[in-house]
Design a protein around this motif. Structure first.
Motif, PDB file in Angstrom:
ATOM      1  N   GLU A 110       0.433   4.750  -0.285  1.00  0.00           N
ATOM      2  CA  GLU A 110      -0.422   4.782  -1.292  1.00  0.00           C
ATOM      3  C   GLU A 110      -0.251   3.492  -2.244  1.00  0.00           C
ATOM      4  O   GLU A 110      -1.376   2.891  -2.704  1.00  0.00           O
ATOM      5  CB  GLU A 110      -0.176   5.954  -1.990  1.00  0.00           C
ATOM      6  CG  GLU A 110      -0.883   5.903  -3.655  1.00  0.00           C
ATOM      7  CD  GLU A 110      -0.018   6.883  -4.483  1.00  0.00           C
ATOM      8  OE1 GLU A 110       0.012   6.712  -5.711  1.00  0.00           O
ATOM      9  OE2 GLU A 110       0.816   8.054  -3.970  1.00  0.00           O
ATOM     10  N   LEU A 111       0.987   3.138  -2.763  1.00  0.00           N
ATOM     11  CA  LEU A 111       1.071   2.046  -3.499  1.00  0.00           C
ATOM     12  C   LEU A 111       0.691   0.785  -2.818  1.00  0.00           C
ATOM     13  O   LEU A 111       0.083  -0.276  -3.547  1.00  0.00           O
ATOM     14  CB  LEU A 111       2.607   1.840  -3.908  1.00  0.00           C
ATOM     15  CG  LEU A 111       3.153   2.911  -4.917  1.00  0.00           C
ATOM     16  CD1 LEU A 111       4.723   3.069  -4.753  1.00  0.00           C
ATOM     17  CD2 LEU A 111       2.597   2.852  -6.229  1.00  0.00           C
ATOM     18  N   ARG A 112       1.022   0.457  -1.608  1.00  0.00           N
ATOM     19  CA  ARG A 112       0.553  -0.674  -0.819  1.00  0.00           C
ATOM     20  C   ARG A 112      -0.861  -0.768  -0.955  1.00  0.00           C
ATOM     21  O   ARG A 112      -1.558  -1.888  -0.981  1.00  0.00           O
ATOM     22  CB  ARG A 112       1.064  -0.601   0.516  1.00  0.00           C
ATOM     23  CG  ARG A 112       2.512  -1.126   0.690  1.00  0.00           C
ATOM     24  CD  ARG A 112       2.957  -0.424   1.927  1.00  0.00           C
ATOM     25  NE  ARG A 112       4.141  -1.383   2.714  1.00  0.00           N
ATOM     26  CZ  ARG A 112       4.693  -1.083   3.837  1.00  0.00           C
ATOM     27  NH1 ARG A 112       4.476   0.114   4.430  1.00  0.00           N
ATOM     28  NH2 ARG A 112       5.629  -1.768   4.167  1.00  0.00           N
ATOM     29  N   ALA A 113      -1.672   0.249  -0.703  1.00  0.00           N
ATOM     30  CA  ALA A 113      -2.918   0.581  -0.441  1.00  0.00           C
ATOM     31  C   ALA A 113      -3.763   0.038  -1.774  1.00  0.00           C
ATOM     32  O   ALA A 113      -4.803  -0.520  -1.898  1.00  0.00           O
ATOM     33  CB  ALA A 113      -3.439   1.891  -0.386  1.00  0.00           C
ATOM     34  N   ALA A 114      -2.778   0.265  -3.011  1.00  0.00           N
ATOM     35  CA  ALA A 114      -3.320   0.194  -4.264  1.00  0.00           C
ATOM     36  C   ALA A 114      -3.041  -1.383  -4.590  1.00  0.00           C
ATOM     37  O   ALA A 114      -3.426  -1.789  -5.763  1.00  0.00           O
ATOM     38  CB  ALA A 114      -2.737   0.981  -5.183  1.00  0.00           C
ATOM     39  N   GLY A 115      -2.513  -2.123  -3.725  1.00  0.00           N
ATOM     40  CA  GLY A 115      -2.528  -3.582  -3.945  1.00  0.00           C
ATOM     41  C   GLY A 115      -1.125  -4.156  -4.413  1.00  0.00           C
ATOM     42  O   GLY A 115      -1.005  -5.160  -4.705  1.00  0.00           O
ATOM     43  N   HIS A 116      -0.169  -3.091  -4.564  1.00  0.00           N
ATOM     44  CA  HIS A 116       1.270  -3.498  -5.001  1.00  0.00           C
ATOM     45  C   HIS A 116       1.927  -4.272  -3.934  1.00  0.00           C
ATOM     46  O   HIS A 116       1.901  -3.906  -2.704  1.00  0.00           O
ATOM     47  CB  HIS A 116       2.135  -2.241  -5.518  1.00  0.00           C
ATOM     48  CG  HIS A 116       1.323  -1.539  -6.527  1.00  0.00           C
ATOM     49  ND1 HIS A 116       1.379  -2.370  -7.843  1.00  0.00           N
ATOM     50  CD2 HIS A 116       0.712  -0.653  -6.753  1.00  0.00           C
ATOM     51  CE1 HIS A 116       0.779  -1.513  -8.647  1.00  0.00           C
ATOM     52  NE2 HIS A 116       0.437  -0.221  -8.270  1.00  0.00           N
ATOM     53  N   ARG A 117       2.401  -5.476  -4.006  1.00  0.00           N
ATOM     54  CA  ARG A 117       3.020  -6.454  -3.040  1.00  0.00           C
ATOM     55  C   ARG A 117       4.489  -6.270  -2.979  1.00  0.00           C
ATOM     56  O   ARG A 117       5.161  -6.838  -1.984  1.00  0.00           O
ATOM     57  CB  ARG A 117       2.649  -7.715  -3.472  1.00  0.00           C
ATOM     58  CG  ARG A 117       1.001  -8.282  -3.265  1.00  0.00           C
ATOM     59  CD  ARG A 117       0.719  -9.472  -4.008  1.00  0.00           C
ATOM     60  NE  ARG A 117       1.492 -10.492  -3.926  1.00  0.00           N
ATOM     61  CZ  ARG A 117       1.223 -11.355  -3.012  1.00  0.00           C
ATOM     62  NH1 ARG A 117       0.343 -11.263  -1.950  1.00  0.00           N
ATOM     63  NH2 ARG A 117       2.108 -12.531  -2.913  1.00  0.00           N
ATOM     64  N   PHE A 118       5.123  -5.799  -3.826  1.00  0.00           N
ATOM     65  CA  PHE A 118       6.740  -5.561  -3.657  1.00  0.00           C
ATOM     66  C   PHE A 118       7.150  -7.028  -3.628  1.00  0.00           C
ATOM     67  O   PHE A 118       7.836  -7.112  -2.867  1.00  0.00           O
ATOM     68  CB  PHE A 118       7.042  -4.636  -2.757  1.00  0.00           C
ATOM     69  CG  PHE A 118       6.772  -3.141  -2.932  1.00  0.00           C
ATOM     70  CD1 PHE A 118       7.597  -2.339  -3.910  1.00  0.00           C
ATOM     71  CD2 PHE A 118       5.349  -2.532  -2.672  1.00  0.00           C
ATOM     72  CE1 PHE A 118       7.124  -0.981  -4.083  1.00  0.00           C
ATOM     73  CE2 PHE A 118       5.015  -1.297  -2.889  1.00  0.00           C
ATOM     74  CZ  PHE A 118       5.889  -0.463  -3.738  1.00  0.00           C
ATOM     75  N   GLU A 119       6.737  -7.985  -4.553  1.00  0.00           N
ATOM     76  CA  GLU A 119       7.306  -9.280  -4.028  1.00  0.00           C
ATOM     77  C   GLU A 119       8.883  -9.353  -4.032  1.00  0.00           C
ATOM     78  O   GLU A 119       9.535  -8.691  -4.877  1.00  0.00           O
ATOM     79  CB  GLU A 119       6.823 -10.141  -5.215  1.00  0.00           C
ATOM     80  CG  GLU A 119       5.278 -10.502  -5.133  1.00  0.00           C
ATOM     81  CD  GLU A 119       4.496  -9.465  -5.954  1.00  0.00           C
ATOM     82  OE1 GLU A 119       4.996  -8.286  -6.446  1.00  0.00           O
ATOM     83  OE2 GLU A 119       3.317  -9.784  -6.072  1.00  0.00           O
ATOM     84  N   ASN A 120       9.564  -9.896  -3.246  1.00  0.00           N
ATOM     85  CA  ASN A 120      10.801 -10.207  -3.121  1.00  0.00           C
ATOM     86  C   ASN A 120      11.371 -10.964  -4.386  1.00  0.00           C
ATOM     87  O   ASN A 120      10.924 -12.013  -4.665  1.00  0.00           O
ATOM     88  CB  ASN A 120      11.201 -10.739  -1.924  1.00  0.00           C
ATOM     89  CG  ASN A 120      12.585 -10.745  -1.613  1.00  0.00           C
ATOM     90  OD1 ASN A 120      13.619 -11.440  -2.306  1.00  0.00           O
ATOM     91  ND2 ASN A 120      13.284 -10.147  -0.446  1.00  0.00           N
ATOM     92  N   LEU A 121      12.334 -10.392  -4.977  1.00  0.00           N
ATOM     93  CA  LEU A 121      12.946 -10.857  -6.210  1.00  0.00           C
ATOM     94  C   LEU A 121      13.525 -12.211  -5.778  1.00  0.00           C
ATOM     95  O   LEU A 121      13.354 -13.190  -6.696  1.00  0.00           O
ATOM     96  CB  LEU A 121      14.166 -10.124  -6.657  1.00  0.00           C
ATOM     97  CG  LEU A 121      13.697  -9.112  -7.803  1.00  0.00           C
ATOM     98  CD1 LEU A 121      15.004  -8.027  -8.098  1.00  0.00           C
ATOM     99  CD2 LEU A 121      13.477  -9.598  -8.948  1.00  0.00           C
TER     100      LEU A 121
END
Length: 597
Positions: free
Chosen positions: A124-135
Motif C-alpha cells: 500500500e505504501l509503495r503504491a502511494a508513491g513512497h520510495r523508502f530511499e536508502n539513508l
C-alpha cells in the motif's frame, strides 16, 4: 507537574544481555521507571525469518520470565516498566503479560504501542508513491534486488508518554528508537509539550547514554583496567530533571563506576555526527556538556534541540540467500605459507558453481617465542555465501574442508569439542529506508481496548545534513615518542547500518589540541588500511575532547550480511588504539602520572 527528577533505570541493553539484570534493578536503589532495550538492527535481522515462520510469537519471550517474579513488587512500589521487548508482536506480549498479572493476583495495567510494523502495509505504501530511499545511497527501495520480509519504522516517545498518561503501568513497544524508552517517560513525568525541543533533546541524550546498560558504568570501556568491579559492572540510572538536564548514576550496591569518560564512551557510540535525528526532536550533540558531579554521578547539561525531521528511519530486512562460517586452526612455523596453501586448497574444494563469495581470513599472529601451544596457534575463519542452500550443505562445504586434513599442511586442525558445522543459515540483508512520519499509523492500545492515535509532529525541519568540519592544522613541533594511540586516548566504535563509527577522545584536556590535530582523515586512512578507499566523514566535539569518524561502507550493507568477523564494528576503536603515532612526550608523561604509573 513533577518538579523532582524522574529516576529511570535500565535493565537491558540488547537481546541476550544479563538475564539477572531485572532482579538487580529491583534490588537496587529506588527508581520510578524501569527501561529495557532488547532490539538492535542485527537482532531484528535474526528474528525476521523466525517471525515469518510463526507470527504468533515474535516477541522477546524471556522478558516474561524476567518480570514475572516481580509483578507484586512492581504493583506495591508503583514503578513503571517500559520496554521494546514486544519486537515484532507487542500485542502478543501485552496479552501474555496480562495473563501473568492475573495469575499473580495483582493489579497492573498493560498498554502497547503499535504502528511500527509496516510489513502488512508495504504494498500500500509503495503504491502511494513512497520510495523508502536508502539513508546511505539515496536509492529507492525498488533498486534493491530483494523482497523484504519485515519493515519497521522507528517510532518516537510520544506513544509511550501517552500510554503512561492514560495510567499504564507497563508499556510494551516494538521498534521505537532506543532513546525513546527514556525520553517518553521523561516527557510524561514532566508534562513537556511536543515542542519543548531543548528538554526533549536532553532526555534523548540521557536515553542514549543508558540504553546500552553497563556501557555507561564501565562495560566495554577502553579504560577497563581502572574500573572497580569491572568483572560485573552494574546498570545505569538517569535522573532526568524538568529542564531536560540529567545526572547519570548507578545503583549504589553494584560494581562498576560512572565517570565523564564512561559516559563519553556511550555518548559517541553509534552516532552519525553532531546532529542526532530522532522522531521527536533533532539533538545537537555538540552542545552537550559533561561534568563529574560526585562519585558515580555525571551531570549532562546544555543540550540544545530543534524540530525533528519530517521522515523517520525504516529498517527493512530481506533474505538474500544463505551463509556459513567455520573456524580451523594453524600451528607452528611458516604460518603465512601454511595459510596461503590452505586457502588455495579451500578455494579449490568449495569455490564452485553457486558459491557467491568465499572469504578465508587468518586472525592474529604466532608469538615470537611461544610458551604454550596456543601461543603458536592462529585461527582461520572461513565464510561463504550462496543464493541457494545446496552449495553450502555439509557434503559440499564443511565435509570438503574436513577432507583436507590428511593432505594439507602440518598443524592444521579444528576444535572437535565445538559444535559441528553442518549446514548454512539464512543470510538477511538490511535496507535503512526513509518514510514520512505522517505515513506511520502510530497508536497506543490501552488495557481496556481503547486506541489512541499519536499524531506526527506538527513542526518539523528538513535535516540540513551533518556540519562540515575543516581538516586540522599541524600541531606545533614538540619532542615526541612513538607509542600506541591508546596510551593517551580512549575510543568506542559501533555500527549504523553499513557504516562503522568511532569516537576517539582524550581524558586529559591538555591532550585535546594534539589529538584533534593528529587525527586527520588522511591519518585515519593510514591507521585503518581497509578503509583507505572508503568515504570517511570527520567531526570534532570540542566539549568532549573527541574526534569522531564515520567509515561509510566498512560494514557492507549491514551487520547481518557482511563477511567481516567483527560484523558490527565493535572492535574497530580498539584496533585504532593499537596503532602507533608520534605523541608528545609531555602528554604521555602527564597520562602516566594521572594513572599513577
Amino acid at each position: 507537574m513533577n518538579r523532582r527528577p524522574v529516576r529511570i533505570a535500565n535493565f537491558s541493553g540488547y537481546y541476550g544481555d544479563r538475564y539477572s539484570a531485572f532482579d538487580e534493578a529491583m534490588a537496587g536503589d529506588p527508581v520510578d521507571v524501569l527501561m529495557g532495550d532488547y532490539l538492535a538492527e542485527i537482532t531484528l535481522a535474526s528474528m525476521s525469518p523466525l517471525y515469518t515462520k510463526d507470527p504468533s510469537k515474535g516477541y522477546i519471550t524471556y522478558f516474561l520470565r524476567q518480570i514475572r517474579p516481580h509483578l507484586a513488587a512492581l504493583a506495591e512500589r508503583g514503578m513503571k516498566v517500559v520496554t521494546n521487548a514486544g519486537a515484532f508482536n507487542p500485542e502478543a506480549l501485552a496479552n501474555a503479560l496480562r495473563e501473568a498479572i492475573a495469575e499473580a493476583g495483582v493489579t497492573l495495567r498493560v498498554a502497547h504501542v503499535e504502528g511500527d510494523n509496516l510489513q502488512p502495509r508495504l504494498d500500500e505504501l509503495r503504491a502511494a508513491g513512497h520510495r523508502f530511499e536508502n539513508l546511505d545511497t539515496g536509492e529507492p527501495l525498488s533498486a534493491w534486488d530483494a523482497e523484504p520480509i519485515s519493515a519497521h519504522a522507528y517510532l518516537g516517545g510520544r506513544g509511550i508518554a501517552t500510554a503512561l498518561r492514560e495510567g499504564a503501568d507497563i508499556v510494551v513497544c516494538g521498534r521505537v528508537t532506543d532513546a525513546s524508552l527514556t525520553a517518553g517517560p521523561a516527557a510524561w513525568w514532566h508534562e513537556w509539550g511536543t515542542e519543548d525541543w531543548d528538554r526533549l533533546a536532553g532526555a534523548v541524550v540521557a536515553g542514549h547514554i543508558i540504553e546500552c546498560g553497563p556501557h555507561a558504568v564501565g562495560g566495554n570501556f577502553s579504560g577497563f583496567t581502572e574500573i572497580p568491579g569491572a568483572h560485573r559492572p552494574g546498570f545505569p540510572i538517569a535522573e532526568v530533571a524538568a529542564d531536560g538536564s540529567s545526572v547519570i548514576t548507578k545503583h549504589g550496591r553494584d560494581p562498576g563506576t560512572v565517570t565523564v569518560d564512561t559516559v563519553t564512551a556511550q555518548l559517541v557510540y553509534e552516532i552519525q555526527g553532531p546532529r542526532y535525528l530522532n522522531p521527536d526532536v533533532t539533538v545537537h550533540l555538540d552542545t552537550v556538556r559533561l561534568s563529574q558531579a560526585g562519585p558515580d554521578r555525571v551531570r549532562v547539561s546544555g543540550t540544545a534541540g530543534s524540530p525533528p525531521p519530517p521522515t523517520t528511519k525504516v529498517a527493512l530486512f530481506a533474505p538474500i540467500g544463505h551463509q556459513i562460517v567455520m573456524t580451523v586452526y594453524l600451528t607452528g612455523l611458516d604460518i603465512e605459507e601454511k595459510y596461503e596453501l590452505l586457502r588455495t586448497q579451500i578455494r579449490d574444494q568449495v569455490a564452485g558453481p553457486g558459491v557467491d563469495e568465499l572469504d578465508v581470513s587468518i586472525i592474529g599472529t604466532v608469538a615470537a617465542d611461544p610458551q604454550s601451544q596456543w601461543e603458536a596457534t592462529v585461527p582461520v575463519r572461513i565464510m561463504a555465501t550462496a543464493r541457494e542452500r545446496e552449495p553450502l550443505e555439509y557434503a559440499n562445504f564443511a565435509g570438503r574442508i574436513g577432507g583436507l586434513f590428511l593432505c594439507s599442511v602440518p598443524g592444521f586442525y579444528y576444535d572437535t569439542g565445538a559444535q559441528r558445522v553442518t549446514g548454512p543459515q539464512p543470510r538477511i540483508e538490511y535496507w535503512p529506508g526513509l518514510l514520512p512520519m505522517a505515513a506511520v499509523e502510530h497508536q497506543v492500545v490501552l488495557a481496556d481496548g481503547r486506541r489512541i492515535a499519536v499524531a506526527p509532529p506538527a513542526v518539523t525541519e528538513a535535516p540540513a545534513g551533518q556540519p562540515v568540519h575543516a581538516e586540522p592544522a599541524p600541531y606545533p613541533r614538540a619532542r615526541t615518542e612513538r607509542a600506541p594511540l591508546g596510551r593517551i586516548a580512549h575510543a568506542r566504535s559501533g555500527d549504523k547500518g553499513g557504516n562503522s563509527n568511532v569516537g576517539i577522545w582524550a581524558t586529559d584536556p591538555e591532550a585535546w589540541p594534539w589529538l584533534r590535530s593528529a587525527l586527520s582523515t588522511d591519518e585515519l586512512r593510514r591507521m585503518v588500511p581497509e578503509a583507505k578507499e572508503l568515504d570517511i566523514v570527520r567531526h570534532e566535539f570540542p566539549h568532549l575532547h573527541a574526534v569522531h569518524f564515520v567509515l561509510r561502507g566498512l560494514l557492507g550493507n549491514g551487520g547481518s550480511s557482511n563477511l567481516r568477523a567483527d560484523q558490527v564494528g565493535k572492535a574497530v576503536g580498539e584496533y585504532i588504539r593499537t596503532r602507533t603515532m608520534d605523541i608528545p612526550v609531555e602528554l604521555l608523561a602527564r597520562r602516566r602520572a594521572a594513572r599513577g604509573r
